[in-house]
Design a protein around this motif. Structure first.
Motif, PDB file in Angstrom:
ATOM      1  N   ARG A 295       5.345  13.425  -0.519  1.00 59.51           N
ATOM      2  CA  ARG A 295       5.061  13.849  -1.896  1.00 59.51           C
ATOM      3  C   ARG A 295       3.633  14.348  -2.065  1.00 59.51           C
ATOM      4  NH1 ARG A 295       6.990   9.016  -4.951  1.00 59.51           N
ATOM      5  NH2 ARG A 295       8.416   9.008  -3.159  1.00 59.51           N
ATOM      6  N   PHE A 296       2.801  14.052  -1.098  1.00 59.96           N
ATOM      7  CA  PHE A 296       1.413  14.510  -1.163  1.00 59.96           C
ATOM      8  C   PHE A 296       1.213  15.839  -0.438  1.00 59.96           C
ATOM      9  CE2 PHE A 296       1.194   9.735  -0.867  1.00 59.96           C
ATOM     10  CZ  PHE A 296       1.063   9.527  -2.231  1.00 59.96           C
TER      11      PHE A 296
ATOM     12  N   ASN B   5       0.826  -1.204   0.000  1.00 62.92           N
ATOM     13  CA  ASN B   5       0.000   0.000   0.000  1.00 62.92           C
ATOM     14  C   ASN B   5       0.865   1.262   0.000  1.00 62.92           C
ATOM     15  OD1 ASN B   5      -2.353  -1.556   0.103  1.00 62.92           O
ATOM     16  ND2 ASN B   5      -2.272  -1.660   2.351  1.00 62.92           N
ATOM     17  N   THR B   6       0.345   2.308  -0.570  1.00 64.53           N
ATOM     18  CA  THR B   6       1.048   3.587  -0.608  1.00 64.53           C
ATOM     19  C   THR B   6       0.868   4.318   0.716  1.00 64.53           C
ATOM     20  OG1 THR B   6       0.656   3.776  -2.983  1.00 64.53           O
ATOM     21  CG2 THR B   6       1.247   5.786  -1.806  1.00 64.53           C
ATOM     22  N   PRO B   7       1.975   4.715   1.377  1.00 64.52           N
ATOM     23  CA  PRO B   7       1.845   5.454   2.643  1.00 64.52           C
ATOM     24  C   PRO B   7       1.107   6.773   2.447  1.00 64.52           C
ATOM     25  CG  PRO B   7       4.097   4.655   2.328  1.00 64.52           C
ATOM     26  CD  PRO B   7       3.376   4.443   1.024  1.00 64.52           C
ATOM     27  N   ALA B   8       0.336   7.146   3.452  1.00 65.74           N
ATOM     28  CA  ALA B   8      -0.409   8.403   3.388  1.00 65.74           C
ATOM     29  C   ALA B   8       0.479   9.573   3.793  1.00 65.74           C
ATOM     30  CB  ALA B   8      -1.629   8.341   4.307  1.00 65.74           C
ATOM     31  N   LYS B   9       0.012  10.771   3.536  1.00 63.22           N
ATOM     32  CA  LYS B   9       0.732  11.976   3.943  1.00 63.22           C
ATOM     33  C   LYS B   9       0.799  12.032   5.465  1.00 63.22           C
ATOM     34  CE  LYS B   9      -1.291  16.003   3.912  1.00 63.22           C
ATOM     35  NZ  LYS B   9      -1.897  17.290   3.473  1.00 63.22           N
ATOM     36  N   PRO B  10       1.985  12.284   6.032  1.00 63.51           N
ATOM     37  CA  PRO B  10       2.096  12.372   7.494  1.00 63.51           C
ATOM     38  C   PRO B  10       1.176  13.456   8.052  1.00 63.51           C
ATOM     39  CG  PRO B  10       4.265  12.274   6.484  1.00 63.51           C
ATOM     40  CD  PRO B  10       3.281  12.468   5.367  1.00 63.51           C
ATOM     41  N   GLY B  11       0.537  13.162   9.154  1.00 60.56           N
ATOM     42  CA  GLY B  11      -0.357  14.130   9.771  1.00 60.56           C
ATOM     43  C   GLY B  11       0.395  15.284  10.398  1.00 60.56           C
ATOM     44  N   LYS B  12      -0.303  16.388  10.597  1.00 63.10           N
ATOM     45  CA  LYS B  12       0.310  17.556  11.212  1.00 63.10           C
ATOM     46  C   LYS B  12       0.605  17.281  12.692  1.00 63.10           C
ATOM     47  CE  LYS B  12      -1.798  20.997   8.140  1.00 63.10           C
ATOM     48  NZ  LYS B  12      -2.622  22.234   8.070  1.00 63.10           N
ATOM     49  N   GLY B  13       1.689  17.877  13.157  1.00 62.04           N
ATOM     50  CA  GLY B  13       2.059  17.723  14.563  1.00 62.04           C
ATOM     51  C   GLY B  13       2.877  16.491  14.872  1.00 62.04           C
TER      52      GLY B  13
END
Length: 473
Positions: A315-316, A189-197
């Motif tokens: 990249r997102f 699976n493609t990793p998601a954009k890291p969340g803020k904080g």
């Protein structure tokens, strides 16, 4: 009389002279001619972009060289599949002393499909070092992803590079270096954009190691000197740009500081608004944020950069400085010193580089194919600790291979020598035990009697032991 020892001494003297570095301080006041130019990659393919897509030369993965004039647009053709992301970087390297205007002189890079659709956003590397000419670089990409709709099919594509600039800037032709890299797809699976904080944006204090190691900055990406976590020292001339590289793994980030000391001459005075610059580029030569240029007044000054942790999901992110921290590998540090710094440092300035690779390395996202560029190996870390350039590391590895081969050859020779000695001894022993003639009587107990003197065959066996192996061995 010339002996072997004399020859070796002469070679040693020449090697010692060759090893003595030519320090910037050994020359007079730095000039544009004395400042090293960007070193293009050895073995790069020479190409010449066309003014239209109809005659665009075909690019293959790897490094290429070209040049571009002010106001010129160049087209290059590539064939892309439907599963691999492709990165196309361009380095514009006007010679030191070339007249450039901040923000006005720049490149524009785009990737387009055969319908003229632009793939993603364009890249626009430009100068902002107070009129100083230094290498500028960035990339355009055709990225494969579920979040994209354009440019996802296999087929012909084009890299388009345009040079912009006003009539008041220099008319010189700029050398270009192009790099075409492929990034394999992921297995899972493609990793998601890291969340803020999830990570802090507050810049930490730089490293304060008491020991400074010697660094050897290069002229560009191809001969950049390697550095690792620690404090490093080098020298930089006014008008010069020096490159360094550091391995940064998944989950790690960079905290950097490039520093000038105080001026030792009380005669030099004046405010220099943009004298010391520091910028960071990722393994595909994409710029990480904007270069940081700081002023100088004769007191110590530092240009600093603090990056986001390396994460595939970056990249997102819409923030450019975060978006560029999208893969592991060698990251490049570009340090520039404005020519006007010559009033404070007529020959060269002592440069302190504080490098801090922060965070624990994490497993990568899982590429479907091996990728050397977007990874960090134990050999990379060892090279960085030694402060070697890519060429030095390659040469060191070659010498070790030759050494191992030499050891192996020596072992084979020793084994062969041992075998020959054994054969020679057995030949001598067999010849010595041969009766003197037919019907010779045996000794007591039925054992053959030894002759009082060696026979001809015995003498021959002894000669074989002394002067060479038996014929045909």
């Amino acid at each position: 009389m010339v002996t072997g020892r004399t020859t070796y001494r002469g070679i040693a003297v020449l090697a010692a002279l060759a090893a003595v570095p030519i320090l910037p301080g050994a020359v007079g006041v730095a000039s544009a001619d004395a400042v090293p130019h960007y070193r293009m990659a050895e073995g790069a393919t020479k190409t010449e972009g066309s003014s239209s897509a109809a005659h665009a030369p075909q690019l293959k993965p790897g490094l290429h060289t070209d040049s571009i004039k002010r106001g010129e647009q160049k087209w290059y053709a590539v064939n892309l599949d439907a599963r691999t992301s492709a990165y196309f970087s361009a380095v514009a390297a006007p010679p030191p002393g070339t007249k450039v205007e901040d923000y006005g002189d720049k490149l524009t890079l785009t990737v387009q499909d055969s319908d003229g659709t632009t793939c993603g956003s364009e890249a626009r590397p430009s100068f902002n070092g107070g009129g100083m000419a230094y290498p500028i670089a960035d990339y355009a990409t055709r990225r494969i992803g579920a979040d994209r709709t354009e440019c996802q099919k296999a087929g012909p594509y084009y890299l388009v590079i345009t040079r912009e600039g006003s009539a008041t800037s220099g008319p010189d032709t700029w050398p270009l270096e192009l790099n075409y890299l492929n990034e394999p797809p992921l297995e899972g699976n493609t990793p998601a954009k890291p969340g803020k904080g999830l990570w802090s944006t507050a810049t930490p204090a730089p490293r304060t190691d008491t020991t400074k190691r010697s660094a050897k900055g290069g002229t560009g990406f191809n001969d950049a000197g390697s550095v690792a976590t620690g404090v490093w020292k080098d020298r930089i001339r006014p008008g010069e740009t020096r490159f360094y590289r550091v391995p940064v793994d998944w989950g790690q980030r960079l905290n950097l500081s490039a520093e000038l000391p105080n001026a030792t001459s009380a005669k030099a005075t004046g405010f220099l608004p943009r004298v010391l610059g520091l910028s960071v580029h990722n393994p595909a030569r994409g710029v990480v944020g904007n270069p940081s240029f700081v002023s100088y007044t004769g007191k110590p000054a530092a240009a600093k950069e603090f990056t986001a942790p390396v994460d595939y999901g970056n990249r997102f992110d819409s923030t450019g400085s975060v978006n560029a921290m999208r893969f592991a590998g060698w990251y490049y540090l570009e340090v520039s010193l404005h020519p006007d710094a010559a009033q404070y440092f007529p020959e060269a300035a002592e440069l302190t580089l504080r490098v801090d690779v922060r965070g624990t390395a994490k497993p990568g996202p899982g590429y479907a194919e091996p990728t050397r560029v977007f990874s960090v190996t134990p050999e990379d870390r060892e090279t960085a600790e030694k402060g070697q350039s890519a060429q030095e590391a390659s040469k060191s590895g070659t010498l070790m291979t030759v050494a191992y081969a030499g050891i192996g050859t020596g072992v084979v020779l020793l084994v062969g020598l041992g075998a020959w000695t054994l054969v020679a001894r057995r030949s001598a022993a067999g010849a010595a035990a041969t009766p003197a003639g037919p019907g010779t009587a045996g000794g007591p107990g039925g054992q053959p009697s030894l002759p009082e003197q060696s026979t001809d065959s015995t003498q021959q066996a002894l000669q074989n032991r002394q002067f060479g192996p038996p014929q045909g061995w």
